[in-house]
Design a protein around this motif. Structure first.
Motif, PDB file in Angstrom:
ATOM      1  N   VAL A   1     -27.100   0.481 -39.233  1.00  0.00           N
ATOM      2  CA  VAL A   1     -27.270   0.310 -40.677  1.00  0.00           C
ATOM      3  C   VAL A   1     -26.156   1.054 -41.403  1.00  0.00           C
TER       4      VAL A   1
ATOM      5  N   ALA B   1     -22.934  -0.813 -41.331  1.00  0.00           N
ATOM      6  CA  ALA B   1     -22.917  -1.921 -42.289  1.00  0.00           C
ATOM      7  C   ALA B   1     -22.692  -1.404 -43.713  1.00  0.00           C
ATOM      8  N   LEU B   2     -23.294  -0.279 -44.030  1.00  0.00           N
ATOM      9  CA  LEU B   2     -23.168   0.269 -45.379  1.00  0.00           C
ATOM     10  C   LEU B   2     -21.775   0.838 -45.651  1.00  0.00           C
TER      11      LEU B   2
ATOM     12  N   LEU C   1     -25.965  -5.903 -42.436  1.00  0.00           N
ATOM     13  CA  LEU C   1     -27.126  -5.111 -42.852  1.00  0.00           C
ATOM     14  C   LEU C   1     -28.415  -5.825 -42.465  1.00  0.00           C
TER      15      LEU C   1
END
Length: 183
Positions: free
Chosen positions: A128, A131-132, A146
């Motif tokens: 995660v 992805a961020l 995400l």
């Protein structure tokens, strides 16, 4: 030109309950899968953050659930707010300087990977976080990664009211599984 879309991924309430709650508000709701439904709302497509937040607050508060409100602006910015029982508990902006020239940095801000994993039952906060914070050319690619990391419906990526109403659905979208609240 990139994509423009908004949607709300709702954890808990079924498609039928969401349609009943939305009543005559112009919106589509996806079939519920693994306890997740995606709401695409006509008014939110104007990309007004207050409208996006208001709908998330109302759904989350009235239905005592979690709502992830997503906004993709021209594939340059991915923005989200996470709500729990009517309260915003997380916020993320992939490019804070895009709309605010006085922003301290254009590096992504917000987004709590551990919290997102807890809410959506994902097990790898590092995915995660990647992805961020990773480098992406297009915001929909960040949204895709995400969604993969959190186990969200893949058809939520690239999905907005305008696209659904025109029949322009993402490849993973359940064909014919969207119901309009006014129907």
């Amino acid at each position: 030109m990139g994509s423009f879309y908004t949607n709300h991924t709702v954890r808990g309430p079924s498609q039928a309950k969401l349609l009943e709650w939305l009543h005559d508000r112009p919106a589509y709701v996806s079939k519920s899968e693994r306890g997740l439904s995606v709401v695409v709302d006509a008014e939110c497509e104007d990309q007004d953050g207050e409208v996006l937040a208001s709908l998330a607050t109302q759904i989350s508060g009235d239905m005592n659930c979690h709502v992830l409100a997503i906004l993709n602006h021209d594939d340059d910015v991915l923005y989200f707010e996470l709500y729990e029982n009517g309260n915003k508990i997380d916020e993320y902006n992939s490019s804070p300087g895009f709309f605010d020239e006085n922003a301290d940095s254009d590096e992504p801000t917000g987004g709590n990977a551990a919290l997102l994993c807890t809410i959506f039952g994902a097990s790898d906060p590092d995915k995660v976080e990647a992805a961020l914070r990773g480098d992406y050319v297009f915001a929909f690619e960040r949204h895709r990664d995400l969604a993969l990391a959190l186990g969200l419906p893949m058809y939520s990526v690239g999905l907005g009211y305008n696209y659904v109403s025109e029949g322009d659905l993402p490849p993973d979208a359940p064909d014919g599984e969207y119901k309009h609240s006014e129907a």
